[in-house]
Scaffold this active site. Structure first.
Site, PDB file in Angstrom:
ATOM      1  N   ARG A 157       0.838  -1.216   0.000  1.00 32.80           N
ATOM      2  CA  ARG A 157       0.000   0.000   0.000  1.00 32.80           C
ATOM      3  C   ARG A 157       0.868   1.258   0.000  1.00 32.80           C
ATOM      4  O   ARG A 157       0.550   2.248  -0.665  1.00 32.80           O
ATOM      5  CB  ARG A 157      -0.952  -0.007   1.201  1.00 32.80           C
ATOM      6  CG  ARG A 157      -1.955   1.147   1.142  1.00 32.80           C
ATOM      7  CD  ARG A 157      -3.033   1.033   2.188  1.00 32.80           C
ATOM      8  NE  ARG A 157      -2.508   1.139   3.539  1.00 32.80           N
ATOM      9  CZ  ARG A 157      -3.228   0.925   4.640  1.00 32.80           C
ATOM     10  NH1 ARG A 157      -4.510   0.604   4.543  1.00 32.80           N
ATOM     11  NH2 ARG A 157      -2.687   1.039   5.829  1.00 32.80           N
ATOM     12  N   LYS A 206      -2.690   7.089   1.153  1.00 32.47           N
ATOM     13  CA  LYS A 206      -2.441   7.347   2.574  1.00 32.47           C
ATOM     14  C   LYS A 206      -1.340   8.404   2.648  1.00 32.47           C
ATOM     15  O   LYS A 206      -0.161   8.107   2.845  1.00 32.47           O
ATOM     16  CB  LYS A 206      -2.050   6.038   3.272  1.00 32.47           C
ATOM     17  CG  LYS A 206      -2.261   6.091   4.755  1.00 32.47           C
ATOM     18  CD  LYS A 206      -2.279   4.705   5.343  1.00 32.47           C
ATOM     19  CE  LYS A 206      -2.067   4.727   6.840  1.00 32.47           C
ATOM     20  NZ  LYS A 206      -3.072   5.466   7.595  1.00 32.47           N
ATOM     21  N   GLU A 254     -16.082   6.530   5.848  1.00 31.85           N
ATOM     22  CA  GLU A 254     -15.344   5.778   6.879  1.00 31.85           C
ATOM     23  C   GLU A 254     -15.254   6.620   8.135  1.00 31.85           C
ATOM     24  O   GLU A 254     -15.742   7.747   8.181  1.00 31.85           O
ATOM     25  CB  GLU A 254     -13.948   5.389   6.370  1.00 31.85           C
ATOM     26  CG  GLU A 254     -13.086   6.562   5.949  1.00 31.85           C
ATOM     27  CD  GLU A 254     -11.702   6.146   5.445  1.00 31.85           C
ATOM     28  OE1 GLU A 254     -11.309   4.981   5.602  1.00 31.85           O
ATOM     29  OE2 GLU A 254     -11.011   7.023   4.902  1.00 31.85           O
TER      30      GLU A 254
HETATM   31  N1  PMP Z   1      -9.056   4.741   7.105  1.00 41.15           N
HETATM   32  C1  PMP Z   1      -8.124   5.656   7.383  1.00 41.15           C
HETATM   33  C2  PMP Z   1      -8.363   7.061   6.976  1.00 41.15           C
HETATM   34  C3  PMP Z   1      -6.940   5.295   8.047  1.00 41.15           C
HETATM   35  O1  PMP Z   1      -6.009   6.197   8.303  1.00 41.15           O
HETATM   36  C4  PMP Z   1      -6.774   3.958   8.447  1.00 41.15           C
HETATM   37  C5  PMP Z   1      -5.549   3.548   9.199  1.00 41.15           C
HETATM   38  N2  PMP Z   1      -4.496   3.239   8.359  1.00 41.15           N
HETATM   39  C6  PMP Z   1      -7.787   3.026   8.131  1.00 41.15           C
HETATM   40  C7  PMP Z   1      -8.919   3.450   7.461  1.00 41.15           C
HETATM   41  C8  PMP Z   1      -7.647   1.574   8.483  1.00 41.15           C
HETATM   42  O2  PMP Z   1      -6.690   0.974   7.666  1.00 41.15           O
HETATM   43  P1  PMP Z   1      -5.816  -0.261   8.150  1.00 41.15           P
HETATM   44  O3  PMP Z   1      -6.768  -1.338   8.512  1.00 41.15           O
HETATM   45  O4  PMP Z   1      -4.984  -0.603   6.977  1.00 41.15           O
HETATM   46  O5  PMP Z   1      -5.018   0.208   9.322  1.00 41.15           O
END
Ligand code: PMP
Length: 288
Positions: free
Chosen positions: A50, A149, A182
Protein backbone atom coordinates in the site's frame (compact mmCIF):
# COMPACT_ATOMS: atom_id res chain seq x y z
CA UNK A 1 14.51 4.67 21.05
CA UNK A 2 16.42 4.27 17.80
CA UNK A 3 14.81 5.83 14.76
CA UNK A 4 15.61 4.83 11.20
CA UNK A 5 16.19 7.72 8.79
CA UNK A 6 17.52 7.04 5.31
CA UNK A 7 19.50 3.94 6.20
CA UNK A 8 20.92 5.12 9.55
CA UNK A 9 19.70 4.91 13.13
CA UNK A 10 19.47 7.98 15.37
CA UNK A 11 18.58 8.55 19.01
CA UNK A 12 15.30 10.39 19.66
CA UNK A 13 17.03 13.76 20.17
CA UNK A 14 18.96 13.50 16.93
CA UNK A 15 16.20 12.06 14.77
CA UNK A 16 15.33 15.20 12.81
CA UNK A 17 14.15 16.28 9.39
CA UNK A 18 14.89 19.51 7.57
CA UNK A 19 12.45 22.43 7.78
CA UNK A 20 12.70 22.42 3.98
CA UNK A 21 11.37 18.87 3.69
CA UNK A 22 8.16 19.03 1.66
CA UNK A 23 6.66 16.45 3.98
CA UNK A 24 6.61 19.25 6.56
CA UNK A 25 6.04 22.24 4.27
CA UNK A 26 3.24 20.70 2.19
CA UNK A 27 2.25 17.36 3.68
CA UNK A 28 3.86 15.92 0.56
CA UNK A 29 4.54 12.28 1.36
CA UNK A 30 2.96 8.98 2.32
CA UNK A 31 2.87 6.78 5.40
CA UNK A 32 1.83 3.53 7.01
CA UNK A 33 0.86 2.47 10.52
CA UNK A 34 1.79 -1.16 11.21
CA UNK A 35 1.58 -3.42 14.26
CA UNK A 36 3.87 -6.06 15.66
CA UNK A 37 2.48 -8.91 17.73
CA UNK A 38 4.40 -11.61 19.53
CA UNK A 39 7.68 -10.90 17.73
CA UNK A 40 6.15 -10.70 14.25
CA UNK A 41 5.23 -7.76 12.05
CA UNK A 42 1.60 -8.28 11.11
CA UNK A 43 0.60 -7.94 7.44
CA UNK A 44 3.94 -6.32 6.59
CA UNK A 45 3.80 -7.21 2.90
CA UNK A 46 0.32 -5.66 2.58
CA UNK A 47 1.45 -2.42 4.28
CA UNK A 48 4.54 -2.17 2.09
CA UNK A 49 2.42 -2.76 -1.03
CA UNK A 50 0.00 0.00 0.00
CA UNK A 51 2.90 2.36 0.78
CA UNK A 52 4.34 1.87 -2.70
CA UNK A 53 0.93 2.32 -4.33
CA UNK A 54 0.33 5.53 -2.36
CA UNK A 55 3.77 6.75 -3.47
CA UNK A 56 3.07 5.79 -7.08
CA UNK A 57 -0.21 7.71 -7.00
CA UNK A 58 1.63 10.92 -6.04
CA UNK A 59 4.57 10.25 -8.40
CA UNK A 60 7.02 9.77 -5.57
CA UNK A 61 9.75 7.25 -6.31
CA UNK A 62 10.80 5.55 -3.10
CA UNK A 63 14.60 5.28 -3.18
CA UNK A 64 14.70 1.64 -2.08
CA UNK A 65 13.09 -1.63 -3.08
CA UNK A 66 10.04 -3.01 -1.25
CA UNK A 67 12.23 -5.89 0.00
CA UNK A 68 14.77 -3.43 1.45
CA UNK A 69 11.90 -1.47 3.01
CA UNK A 70 10.64 -4.65 4.69
CA UNK A 71 14.13 -5.34 6.02
CA UNK A 72 14.37 -1.75 7.34
CA UNK A 73 11.08 -2.18 9.25
CA UNK A 74 12.16 -5.49 10.79
CA UNK A 75 15.60 -4.08 11.63
CA UNK A 76 14.01 -1.05 13.35
CA UNK A 77 11.90 -3.38 15.49
CA UNK A 78 14.97 -5.45 16.35
CA UNK A 79 17.06 -2.42 17.30
CA UNK A 80 14.26 -1.27 19.63
CA UNK A 81 13.58 -4.78 20.99
CA UNK A 82 9.98 -4.50 19.89
CA UNK A 83 7.94 -7.69 20.08
CA UNK A 84 4.54 -6.01 20.45
CA UNK A 85 4.28 -2.49 19.23
CA UNK A 86 3.34 0.08 16.65
CA UNK A 87 5.48 1.01 13.66
CA UNK A 88 5.19 4.26 11.77
CA UNK A 89 6.71 4.23 8.32
CA UNK A 90 6.94 7.60 6.56
CA UNK A 91 8.25 8.58 3.14
CA UNK A 92 8.52 12.31 2.53
CA UNK A 93 9.14 14.09 -0.76
CA UNK A 94 12.45 15.20 0.73
CA UNK A 95 14.31 18.48 1.02
CA UNK A 96 13.40 21.16 -1.51
CA UNK A 97 12.99 24.92 -1.34
CA UNK A 98 10.03 27.03 -0.27
CA UNK A 99 8.39 26.59 -3.66
CA UNK A 100 5.76 23.92 -4.17
CA UNK A 101 7.44 22.21 -7.10
CA UNK A 102 8.37 18.66 -6.09
CA UNK A 103 10.96 18.47 -8.85
CA UNK A 104 13.20 20.57 -6.57
CA UNK A 105 13.20 17.72 -4.06
CA UNK A 106 16.01 15.48 -5.16
CA UNK A 107 15.71 12.61 -2.68
CA UNK A 108 12.73 11.33 -0.73
CA UNK A 109 13.37 10.55 2.93
CA UNK A 110 12.40 7.26 4.55
CA UNK A 111 11.67 7.27 8.28
CA UNK A 112 10.74 4.32 10.46
CA UNK A 113 9.74 4.64 14.12
CA UNK A 114 8.93 1.55 16.19
CA UNK A 115 7.53 2.01 19.66
CA UNK A 116 5.04 0.80 22.20
CA UNK A 117 1.37 0.92 21.39
CA UNK A 118 -1.23 2.59 23.52
CA UNK A 119 -4.19 0.25 23.26
CA UNK A 120 -7.76 0.99 24.28
CA UNK A 121 -8.75 -0.58 27.61
CA UNK A 122 -10.59 -3.92 27.38
CA UNK A 123 -13.66 -2.21 28.82
CA UNK A 124 -14.01 -0.08 25.66
CA UNK A 125 -14.23 -3.22 23.53
CA UNK A 126 -16.77 -4.74 25.93
CA UNK A 127 -19.15 -1.77 25.79
CA UNK A 128 -18.41 -0.47 22.27
CA UNK A 129 -17.96 3.18 21.35
CA UNK A 130 -20.35 6.03 20.74
CA UNK A 131 -19.65 7.98 17.58
CA UNK A 132 -21.26 10.72 15.48
CA UNK A 133 -21.44 11.67 11.83
CA UNK A 134 -19.58 14.93 11.28
CA UNK A 135 -20.26 17.89 9.00
CA UNK A 136 -16.83 17.80 7.36
CA UNK A 137 -17.27 15.75 4.19
CA UNK A 138 -14.69 13.25 3.01
CA UNK A 139 -12.18 14.56 0.49
CA UNK A 140 -13.49 14.04 -3.02
CA UNK A 141 -12.10 10.97 -4.74
CA UNK A 142 -11.54 13.24 -7.74
CA UNK A 143 -9.61 15.83 -5.68
CA UNK A 144 -7.36 14.00 -3.23
CA UNK A 145 -8.28 10.34 -3.32
CA UNK A 146 -8.59 9.01 0.25
CA UNK A 147 -7.13 5.74 -1.08
CA UNK A 148 -3.78 7.55 -0.96
CA UNK A 149 -2.44 7.35 2.57
CA UNK A 150 -0.79 10.73 2.33
CA UNK A 151 0.83 12.91 4.98
CA UNK A 152 -1.98 15.39 4.49
CA UNK A 153 -4.51 14.21 7.08
CA UNK A 154 -6.30 17.50 7.75
CA UNK A 155 -9.59 16.14 6.42
CA UNK A 156 -9.43 13.39 9.06
CA UNK A 157 -8.10 15.71 11.76
CA UNK A 158 -10.96 18.20 11.29
CA UNK A 159 -13.44 15.33 11.52
CA UNK A 160 -11.76 14.14 14.73
CA UNK A 161 -11.96 17.65 16.23
CA UNK A 162 -15.67 17.79 15.41
CA UNK A 163 -16.22 14.39 17.03
CA UNK A 164 -14.24 15.52 20.10
CA UNK A 165 -16.26 18.74 20.31
CA UNK A 166 -19.46 16.71 20.19
CA UNK A 167 -18.20 14.56 23.09
CA UNK A 168 -18.08 11.46 20.88
CA UNK A 169 -15.29 8.90 20.70
CA UNK A 170 -14.90 9.17 16.95
CA UNK A 171 -16.52 10.62 13.83
CA UNK A 172 -17.98 9.13 10.68
CA UNK A 173 -17.29 11.03 7.48
CA UNK A 174 -19.89 11.06 4.74
CA UNK A 175 -18.84 11.83 1.19
CA UNK A 176 -20.17 14.81 -0.78
CA UNK A 177 -23.13 12.69 -1.96
CA UNK A 178 -24.09 11.85 1.61
CA UNK A 179 -22.95 8.23 1.53
CA UNK A 180 -20.90 6.79 4.38
CA UNK A 181 -17.15 6.83 3.69
CA UNK A 182 -15.34 5.78 6.88
CA UNK A 183 -14.34 6.86 10.38
CA UNK A 184 -11.42 9.24 10.98
CA UNK A 185 -8.75 6.48 10.93
CA UNK A 186 -10.83 3.34 10.56
CA UNK A 187 -13.09 1.66 8.03
CA UNK A 188 -16.67 0.92 9.00
CA UNK A 189 -18.84 -2.20 8.69
CA UNK A 190 -22.43 -3.00 9.52
CA UNK A 191 -24.09 -6.37 10.04
CA UNK A 192 -27.69 -6.79 8.93
CA UNK A 193 -29.47 -10.16 8.88
CA UNK A 194 -26.13 -12.00 9.28
CA UNK A 195 -24.67 -10.27 6.22
CA UNK A 196 -21.82 -7.77 6.31
CA UNK A 197 -21.74 -4.48 4.45
CA UNK A 198 -18.94 -1.96 4.13
CA UNK A 199 -18.71 1.14 1.92
CA UNK A 200 -16.95 0.71 -1.42
CA UNK A 201 -13.56 2.37 -1.81
CA UNK A 202 -15.16 4.66 -4.38
CA UNK A 203 -17.22 6.19 -1.55
CA UNK A 204 -13.99 7.68 -0.15
CA UNK A 205 -12.58 4.92 2.03
CA UNK A 206 -9.01 3.82 2.47
CA UNK A 207 -8.15 0.34 1.23
CA UNK A 208 -7.87 -0.82 4.83
CA UNK A 209 -5.73 -3.85 5.52
CA UNK A 210 -7.84 -4.74 8.57
CA UNK A 211 -10.93 -4.24 6.38
CA UNK A 212 -9.54 -6.79 3.93
CA UNK A 213 -8.67 -9.24 6.72
CA UNK A 214 -12.18 -8.92 8.17
CA UNK A 215 -13.71 -9.56 4.74
CA UNK A 216 -11.62 -12.76 4.50
CA UNK A 217 -12.55 -13.84 8.04
CA UNK A 218 -16.24 -13.17 7.39
CA UNK A 219 -16.21 -15.17 4.18
CA UNK A 220 -14.42 -18.06 5.92
CA UNK A 221 -17.14 -17.90 8.57
CA UNK A 222 -19.81 -18.17 5.87
CA UNK A 223 -21.08 -14.60 6.18
CA UNK A 224 -21.42 -12.84 2.85
CA UNK A 225 -19.82 -9.41 2.52
CA UNK A 226 -20.85 -6.76 0.01
CA UNK A 227 -19.78 -3.20 -0.65
CA UNK A 228 -22.81 -1.07 -1.52
CA UNK A 229 -23.13 2.63 -0.87
CA UNK A 230 -24.44 3.02 2.68
CA UNK A 231 -26.49 5.85 4.12
CA UNK A 232 -26.92 6.99 7.71
CA UNK A 233 -30.24 5.12 7.66
CA UNK A 234 -28.35 1.87 7.04
CA UNK A 235 -26.09 2.58 10.01
CA UNK A 236 -28.96 3.47 12.33
CA UNK A 237 -30.96 0.35 11.41
CA UNK A 238 -28.02 -2.08 11.49
CA UNK A 239 -28.03 -5.10 13.82
CA UNK A 240 -24.36 -4.50 14.58
CA UNK A 241 -21.70 -1.99 13.61
CA UNK A 242 -17.93 -1.95 14.03
CA UNK A 243 -14.86 -0.11 12.84
CA UNK A 244 -11.60 -1.67 11.65
CA UNK A 245 -8.02 -0.43 11.68
CA UNK A 246 -4.50 -1.57 12.42
CA UNK A 247 -4.32 0.31 15.73
CA UNK A 248 -7.73 -0.41 17.30
CA UNK A 249 -8.27 -3.68 15.37
CA UNK A 250 -12.04 -4.41 15.44
CA UNK A 251 -13.90 -1.87 17.56
CA UNK A 252 -17.63 -2.37 18.24
CA UNK A 253 -19.78 0.72 17.67
CA UNK A 254 -22.88 0.72 19.85
CA UNK A 255 -24.22 4.24 19.42
CA UNK A 256 -24.31 6.54 16.39
CA UNK A 257 -25.67 10.11 16.54
CA UNK A 258 -27.36 9.27 19.85
CA UNK A 259 -29.14 6.24 18.40
CA UNK A 260 -28.56 2.83 19.95
CA UNK A 261 -27.29 0.31 17.39
CA UNK A 262 -28.83 -3.18 17.64
CA UNK A 263 -29.02 -4.26 21.27
CA UNK A 264 -26.62 -1.51 22.36
CA UNK A 265 -23.95 -4.13 23.08
CA UNK A 266 -21.24 -5.56 20.80
CA UNK A 267 -23.03 -8.13 18.64
CA UNK A 268 -22.40 -11.82 18.08
CA UNK A 269 -20.85 -11.48 14.63
CA UNK A 270 -18.60 -8.63 15.78
CA UNK A 271 -17.40 -10.61 18.80
CA UNK A 272 -16.73 -13.69 16.70
CA UNK A 273 -14.67 -11.65 14.23
CA UNK A 274 -12.73 -10.01 17.09
CA UNK A 275 -11.82 -13.42 18.48
CA UNK A 276 -10.70 -14.79 15.15
CA UNK A 277 -8.76 -11.62 14.34
CA UNK A 278 -6.84 -11.96 17.62
CA UNK A 279 -6.09 -15.59 16.84
CA UNK A 280 -4.64 -14.51 13.50
CA UNK A 281 -2.37 -11.90 15.10
CA UNK A 282 -0.94 -14.65 17.30
CA UNK A 283 0.06 -16.89 14.45
CA UNK A 284 1.06 -14.83 11.41
CA UNK A 285 3.48 -12.10 10.41
CA UNK A 286 7.06 -11.40 9.39
CA UNK A 287 9.45 -12.62 12.11
CA UNK A 288 11.48 -9.88 13.80
N1 PMP B 1 -9.06 4.74 7.10
C1 PMP B 1 -8.12 5.66 7.38
C2 PMP B 1 -8.36 7.06 6.98
C3 PMP B 1 -6.94 5.29 8.05
O1 PMP B 1 -6.01 6.20 8.30
C4 PMP B 1 -6.77 3.96 8.45
C5 PMP B 1 -5.55 3.55 9.20
N2 PMP B 1 -4.50 3.24 8.36
C6 PMP B 1 -7.79 3.03 8.13
C7 PMP B 1 -8.92 3.45 7.46
C8 PMP B 1 -7.65 1.57 8.48
O2 PMP B 1 -6.69 0.97 7.67
P1 PMP B 1 -5.82 -0.26 8.15
O3 PMP B 1 -6.77 -1.34 8.51
O4 PMP B 1 -4.98 -0.60 6.98
O5 PMP B 1 -5.02 0.21 9.32
Amino acid sequence: MKIYIDGKFFGERDAKVSVFDHGLLYGDGVFEGIRAYHGRVFKLQEHIDRLYYSAKAILLTIPMTPAAMMRAVVETCRKNRIRDGYIRLVVTRGVGNLGLNPSNCKKPSVICIAGKIQVYPAETYERGVSIVTVATTRNLVSALNPAIKSLNYLNNILAKIEANNAGAEDGILLNAEGFVAECTVQNIFIVKNIKLFTPPLSAGALYGITRETVIELAEQGGWPVSEPNLTRYDLYCADECFATGTGAEIMPITKIDGRVIGTGKPGKVTRNLMERYHALTKTSGEPI
